[in-house]
Write an enzyme that holds these catalytic residues in place. Sequence first.
Site, PDB file in Angstrom:
ATOM      1  N   ARG A   1       0.813  -1.218   0.000  1.00  0.00           N
ATOM      2  CA  ARG A   1       0.000   0.000   0.000  1.00  0.00           C
ATOM      3  C   ARG A   1       0.852   1.277   0.000  1.00  0.00           C
ATOM      4  NH1 ARG A   1      -2.319  -3.619  -1.310  1.00  0.00           N
ATOM      5  NH2 ARG A   1      -4.261  -4.517  -0.544  1.00  0.00           N
TER       6      ARG A   1
ATOM      7  N   CYS B   1     -11.387   0.551   3.483  1.00  0.00           N
ATOM      8  CA  CYS B   1     -10.710   0.232   4.742  1.00  0.00           C
ATOM      9  C   CYS B   1      -9.970   1.466   5.257  1.00  0.00           C
ATOM     10  CB  CYS B   1      -9.728  -0.915   4.541  1.00  0.00           C
ATOM     11  SG  CYS B   1     -10.521  -2.521   4.361  1.00  0.00           S
TER      12      CYS B   1
END
Length: 270
Positions: free
Chosen positions: A147, A194
Site C-alpha cells: 500500500r 478500509c
Amino acid sequence: MSNLVSLARYTTFGIGGTARVTVANGVEDLISLCPSVVLGFGSNVLISDKGVRERVVINRAQSHEFSDCSLYAQSGCSLSLLAQKSSELGFSGLEWAYLLPSTVGGAVVMNAGALGKSIGDCVTSVGVLRNGKVEELSRSDCGFSYRKSCFNTTDVVLYARFTLQRADRTQICERMDITKRMRSLQPKGKSAGCIYKTDGKSAGWYIDRAGLKNKRVGDIYVSPVHAGFFINAGRGTARDVLALMDYVEKTVQDKFGKTLEKEIKLIGEF
C-alpha cells in the site's frame, strides 16, 4: 472555469468542505492545471470540513489502449472498467481490481490491491508530473511495497503502462466472479473503504475483538459487517471521523498494544 462547490459530492465518504473545482479531461489538462489537488473517484480519502484552499482538479483523463499484452491507461481511467475490458479481450492480471472504486492514478499512488495481488505487480512504467516536469518511471523506480509507492503529495500520476498475460477467458471470468463475491460481502453505504492498513492480522480483526463494531461518533460508525470500514450514516463530518479514529486507535492500543496505521489520505486543513 472553476466553481466553488462542495467536495462531498466527489468522495465515496460523502464528506468534505468546499473548493474551486475544475475537470481535467486528458493528460494535457492535468499538466496545464497543476499544481493542484487531484481527485479521481474520491475513495480512500478524507477531506476536511473546512474544504481545500487550493484548486481541486477532478481527474477524468480516461484514454486507454490495448496493444497485444500491453495496456496504456491515463490516470483517470476506472480500474474496474479496465479489468472488465481486459477480461473480454482475454488478458489476465487485473481480475482482482474488478468493482474496485478507484482510478488508475489513485491505485498507483497507494499500490492498491486485493486477494494477494496489487497494481504494482503488473505495472511496466508510470508517467508522472514531478516538479513541473513529465517523467516516466520504470516499475523498479516506483518504490512499490504494501500500500505504498514513491509518489508523494505533490506528484501527479498522468498515466501507467501495464503488462498483462494471455489466458483462458473462462478462467479469467472465474477469478472475476471470486472478486465479485468478495466485494459483495463488504459493507454497503458511504465509506472510504478500509480505514487502516493490514499488517499481519487485519485492522478489522483488532477493532472487532476490541468490541468496537457499531461504535459511533455523530453520524459515523464502525461497520457491524467489517470493522475496518467506517460508515457515514448521512450527515457525518470529517471531525466525526477523526474523533472515531482516535477512539478506535487508543482502544486497540490499550487492549492489544497494536498501533493501527491509517490507509486513508487526509486532504485539506485539519
